[in-house]
Design a protein around this motif. Structure first.
Motif, short mmCIF file in Angstrom:
data_model
loop_
_atom_site.label_atom_id
_atom_site.label_comp_id
_atom_site.label_asym_id
_atom_site.label_seq_id
_atom_site.Cartn_x
_atom_site.Cartn_y
_atom_site.Cartn_z
N UNK A 318 0.80 -1.15 0.00
CA UNK A 318 0.07 -0.04 0.11
C UNK A 318 0.97 1.31 0.12
N UNK A 319 2.04 1.35 0.88
CA UNK A 319 2.72 2.47 0.83
C UNK A 319 3.65 2.61 -0.48
N UNK A 320 3.77 1.55 -1.22
CA UNK A 320 4.72 1.80 -2.17
C UNK A 320 4.05 2.46 -3.23
N UNK A 321 2.64 1.97 -3.35
CA UNK A 321 1.68 2.22 -4.40
C UNK A 321 1.16 3.73 -4.26
N UNK A 322 1.05 4.03 -3.02
CA UNK A 322 0.22 5.32 -2.64
C UNK A 322 1.25 6.53 -2.46
N UNK A 323 2.50 6.28 -1.89
CA UNK A 323 3.14 7.26 -1.35
C UNK A 323 3.77 8.41 -2.41
#
Length: 323
Positions: A318-323
């Motif tokens: 999630x972090x990799x995709x949204x950050x």
């Protein structure tokens, strides 16, 4: 001489009888012990435990350690909402000393079987340790009073660990110290996991902290880690979605300029792919941010095949995709 011979024969017969009685007593003792509870007999026989979803299986393995033999019914990629017990599953449930399941109607199609077996042996819902005041509302149309996906809030799942610990201590008091020690070690790891999830997800700008998935399983996750969650389907994959649901979620992506959505390992991808295609037709490019584990963990032997590994994978994806 004849009289002496008769005396010797009598003595010899008595010796044989005494020896035979001693052997019989020795061979009888293990059988008597095997019929007793391990807590009473002190034997080393493992508790045979059957579980439903992988997340529950993982708790029992962590807390039970070397003293338990765990059989999980639902493997990687299996949807518990739609799962029907096979004859082989029923046999595994019948042969178990103890059964753990999630509860809150997650295993809806197995509920009747579990209730029937509970009249013969301990059948324990790990969710019973969570206070109902903190549970999210379920899908009333499907008979769900509460949202069953409590493992997405690590602090709530820690309550499930305590239920397993207390049940094992009650059922197998002779090994209570080991169960308590194993649980303490595991709970510390879960505290660290909760901190990791909070810190990592907080690094995403709040305006971009939007999680769009195939079904609405991440409610507890969103509340615990301050993430806005949107699901195409309801809490259960047994609920139907239609063209209206697709168009509403598509418009949400376009209006809010959401750049990534996520598929789930236990839910068919075609549902979320329809939303992505709809946004593209409206001129907004949305990517698949990755695959998340929702109602099932990864394959055994992998990091994602453990609860801690599954949660870390979800957070990092999630972090990799949204950050």
């Amino acid at each position: 001489m004849g009289k002496m011979k008769r005396v010797l024969i009598t003595i010899f017969t008595l010796i044989i009888a005494i020896a035979a009685a001693g052997c019989a007593q020795q061979t009888q003792a293990p059988n008597q012990a095997s019929e007793q509870n391990p807590a009473e007999s002190g034997n080393t026989k493992k508790l045979a435990i059957t579980t439903t979803i992988g997340m529950v299986t993982d708790i029992v393995e962590q807390v039970g350690g070397e003293h338990v033999e765990v059989t999980g019914l639902m493997k990687a990629g299996v949807d518990p909402h739609l799962y029907k017990a096979s004859q082989g599953d029923i046999k595994k449930l019948d042969e178990a000393d103890l059964i753990f399941y999630n509860g809150l109607f997650l295993e809806g199609k197995m509920q009747e079987i579990l209730e029937k077996i509970s009249k013969e042996k301990p059948v324990v819902a790990v969710s019973k340790g969570v206070d109902k005041s903190v549970l999210l509302a379920g899908d009333a149309s499907l008979g769900e009073e509460f949202d069953p996906h409590i493992w997405f809030d690590v602090t709530l799942w820690m309550k499930a660990v305590e239920v397993v610990r207390d049940t094992l201590v009650e059922q197998d008091a002779a090994r209570a110290d080991d169960y308590k020690k194993n649980a303490e070690t595991y709970l510390k790891k879960l505290e660290e996991l909760h901190t990791y999830a909070k810190e990592q997800l907080a690094s995403i700008p709040k305006s971009q902290r939007v999680l769009v998935t195939a079904h609405d399983a991440f409610g507890y996750f969103g509340r615990a880690y301050e993430v806005d969650v949107k699901g195409l389907q309801g809490l259960s994959t047994a609920s139907e979605y239609g063209s209206k649901d697709v168009s509403e979620l598509r418009d949400f992506l376009v209006d809010n300029k959401i750049k990534a959505v996520f598929v789930e390992s236990s839910v068919p991808k075609r549902s979320i792919e329809a939303v992505v295609q709809g946004a593209k037709e409206k001129g907004h490019e949305v990517s698949i941010g990755g695959e998340l584990f929702s109602d099932a963990m990864g394959e055994p032997g992998t990091e994602e095949g453990t609860y801690i590994g599954m949660v870390r994978h979800n957070v990092d994806t999630i972090v990799k995709a949204l950050k």
